[in-house]
Design an enzyme around this catalytic site. Sequence first.
Site, PDB file in Angstrom:
ATOM      1  CG  ASP A  76      -2.072  -0.804   1.416  1.00  0.00           C
ATOM      2  OD1 ASP A  76      -2.298  -1.631   0.488  1.00  0.00           O
ATOM      3  OD2 ASP A  76      -2.465  -1.162   2.446  1.00  0.00           O
ATOM      4  CG  HIS A  80      -4.467   2.607  -0.881  1.00  0.00           C
ATOM      5  ND1 HIS A  80      -5.336   2.172  -1.830  1.00  0.00           N
ATOM      6  CD2 HIS A  80      -4.823   1.628  -0.001  1.00  0.00           C
ATOM      7  CE1 HIS A  80      -6.088   1.468  -1.356  1.00  0.00           C
ATOM      8  NE2 HIS A  80      -5.794   0.972  -0.325  1.00  0.00           N
TER       9      HIS A  80
HETATM   10  C1  23J Z   1      -9.748   0.308   0.205  1.00  0.00           C
HETATM   11  C2  23J Z   1     -10.696   0.267   1.367  1.00  0.00           C
HETATM   12  C3  23J Z   1     -10.660  -0.136   2.460  1.00  0.00           C
HETATM   13  C4  23J Z   1      -9.450  -1.008   2.741  1.00  0.00           C
HETATM   14  C5  23J Z   1      -8.625  -1.504   1.501  1.00  0.00           C
HETATM   15  C6  23J Z   1      -8.841  -0.855   0.444  1.00  0.00           C
HETATM   16  C7  23J Z   1      -7.269  -2.260   1.897  1.00  0.00           C
HETATM   17  O1  23J Z   1      -7.302  -3.008   2.992  1.00  0.00           O
HETATM   18  C8  23J Z   1      -6.412  -2.182   0.916  1.00  0.00           C
HETATM   19  O2  23J Z   1      -6.065  -3.152   0.282  1.00  0.00           O
HETATM   20  O3  23J Z   1      -5.532  -1.281   0.727  1.00  0.00           O
HETATM   21  S1  23J Z   1      -9.147  -1.707   4.447  1.00  0.00           S
HETATM   22 MN    MN Z   2      -4.103  -2.507   0.028  1.00  0.00          MN
END
Ligand code: 23J
Ligand code: MN
Length: 259
Positions: A76, A80
């Site tokens: 990540d 992100h």
């Molecule tokens: C998008 C929204 C919530 C989460 C996540 C992605 C991930 O865990 C991720 O893979 O970055 S919790």
């Molecule tokens: Mn992730």
Amino acid sequence: MSTVLLQLVDALRSGAVEVVDLTQPLGPDTPVIGLPDIFAPSPGLTMETISRYDAGGPAWYWNTIRLGEHTGTHFDAPIHWVTGKDLPGNATDTIPVGRFVGPACVLDATEEVARNPDFLLTPAWIEGWEERHGRIPAGAWVLFRTDWSKRSGDAFTNLSEDGPHTPGFHKDASALLANDREVLGVGVETIGTDAGQAGTFDPPFPNHGIMHGAGRFGLASLCNLDRLPATGAVVIAAPLKLLGGSGSPLRVLALAPRL
Ligand code: 23J
Ligand code: MN
């Protein structure tokens, strides 16, 4: 070659230092994070053969892959999360490569998680670990050992009517690691770096918000943390150099003294 690199080469050759693979296999059955239906889902891996020693390529075999950036064992990047969107060097192609390598601190909460799948790491727990193993140094990868990677299928996602139940970080623990310890990032054995129930927390997904807002990284779906000492290993976790990428699947390696 420098003395330290010659010593490393010797130690790798003799087995005194081993390379431990912290990566899960990646395939069509690799689970992806389940978000509430109002959000767009991330596709898992699909793979198509281009040719396999056949008419399409008589002497070669290769595939096309399609997958969400955040599938399986993955990285990540700060971009992100909205909290990290304007930071310099926040994407997979712009993070300085020196920040992919650092000493590992392995925080073992397997007993707590065996009793409570919603266990959250707290500042008090981390400070207790530091009394036993020393202060987490700046630039460390903090690896949260839960033995969750030993689960598979439904036990790995651990989904109930009210969402997934998997361990994670209390927001104060994320803030301690990101701001006071200045870690490279945190790595977990679960599908994401936030707890399964973190969508219901205030704020939602606090580990993502805090880590990435501070320019720190995440590593999800790690395994073999039980093969690492609490301190003394070095982790190398370098994502694909995707232009503007928010993360990517990767091979995570640890150099560890043979236990
Ligand atoms: C998008 C929204 C919530 C989460 C996540 C992605 C991930 O865990 C991720 O893979 O970055 S919790
Ligand atoms: Mn992730």
